[in-house]
Enzyme design. Sequence first.
Site, PDB file in Angstrom:
ATOM      1  N   GLU A  32       0.825  -1.209   0.000  1.00 24.61           N
ATOM      2  CA  GLU A  32       0.000   0.000   0.000  1.00 24.61           C
ATOM      3  C   GLU A  32       0.858   1.257   0.000  1.00 24.61           C
ATOM      4  O   GLU A  32       0.565   2.226  -0.718  1.00 24.61           O
ATOM      5  CB  GLU A  32      -0.920  -0.022   1.232  1.00 24.61           C
ATOM      6  CG  GLU A  32      -1.755   1.232   1.427  1.00 24.61           C
ATOM      7  CD  GLU A  32      -2.758   1.480   0.320  1.00 24.61           C
ATOM      8  OE1 GLU A  32      -3.282   2.600   0.255  1.00 24.61           O
ATOM      9  OE2 GLU A  32      -3.000   0.558  -0.492  1.00 24.61           O
ATOM     10  N   HIS A  58      -4.380  -7.371 -17.100  1.00 22.21           N
ATOM     11  CA  HIS A  58      -5.685  -7.020 -17.666  1.00 22.21           C
ATOM     12  C   HIS A  58      -6.001  -5.553 -17.394  1.00 22.21           C
ATOM     13  O   HIS A  58      -6.501  -4.832 -18.261  1.00 22.21           O
ATOM     14  CB  HIS A  58      -6.753  -7.926 -17.057  1.00 22.21           C
ATOM     15  CG  HIS A  58      -8.079  -7.883 -17.751  1.00 22.21           C
ATOM     16  ND1 HIS A  58      -8.233  -8.091 -19.096  1.00 22.21           N
ATOM     17  CD2 HIS A  58      -9.324  -7.656 -17.268  1.00 22.21           C
ATOM     18  CE1 HIS A  58      -9.509  -8.003 -19.430  1.00 22.21           C
ATOM     19  NE2 HIS A  58     -10.193  -7.721 -18.333  1.00 22.21           N
TER      20      HIS A  58
END
Length: 344
Positions: A70, A303
């Site tokens: 993060e 993707h």
Amino acid sequence: MRKLVWIAWWLTLVVVPLGAYVRLSDAGLGCPDWPGCYGHLSVPAAAHELDHAASRFPDQPLDAGKAWKEMIHRYAAGLLGLTILALTVAGWRRARRAGLPPPALETTLAAVLVLQALLGMWTVTLLLKPAVVTLHLIGGMSTLALLTVLLARERGLAPVRLAARARWGVGLVLVAVVGQVLLGGWVSSNYAALACGVQFPACRGEWLPDGMLFRDSFHVWRALGETASGALLSSDHLTAIHWLHRAGAGVVTLSLGLLLVRLWPQHRLRRHLLALGVLLLTQLLLGMANVLLQLPLPLAVAHNAVGAWLLAGVVLLGWRVWQSAAQTVSDPSAAWSPSCVNRY
């Protein structure tokens, strides 16, 4: 200015997939606060830092691996933000020296940057609400789209004249791609990527599965995994989300494919069209592979990344054909050239 735009554009192509990696690796709440991590500017490591983190967030034990994922994303996003602020200031200074009004694109980009920072904070503080997570993705894609237009302008990329029907076709394809990005973000934020099972093109053994529940599935303001009333989302809800994303992929494939065929005689666009065709095919194969291989993390991130490239390519195509139309309206006798674009 051109260098700043180029750096920001490439940074965005890193930050957007990096955000997908954080989300898909279940690290979106690796740091329960914002902008720091457990009250620090980096992941706590010293004994006193760990004690402070445990006392401040007793119900959220530190997972250093997820926290670092993060924080790396936040560092990269922060670097991108500083670059965008720098190019915004440069754009304003250039406009003032030239006696022009404040630049609209750079100002819009700065506004999107502020909104993205707020969405990043709300993603954490509102515990991954699907609407906030999806808007955060859309904000990243909007940043990429604006930077793509800025980059085309700064490089003096010459527009291409097309008939009005073809221009509107490009616009419709752009709408379809943006809608598909939105649906993809909704699938990801609701963790519905495997709702149809390990099957393609069928979904749960059917082309149109029975029992899909759309209404609660697309209610905007609700908690993760819940309906608006607080009940848990069922498999029928998640199937509806995933199936609609597949239907959107069909719309994008058909519309973009027809556009590529329609514009292929335009020799000045052929390299651009070929790149879009390759990106579309790659995206379709990645989508199928993610389903059949049960969402391996590298393919899921890829993707997302190829989706960003495809959006940038369609935005660039739209800029090339619509800028020509804008020039024709303002000065029907004008001939486009790189110097004309640079003046603009």
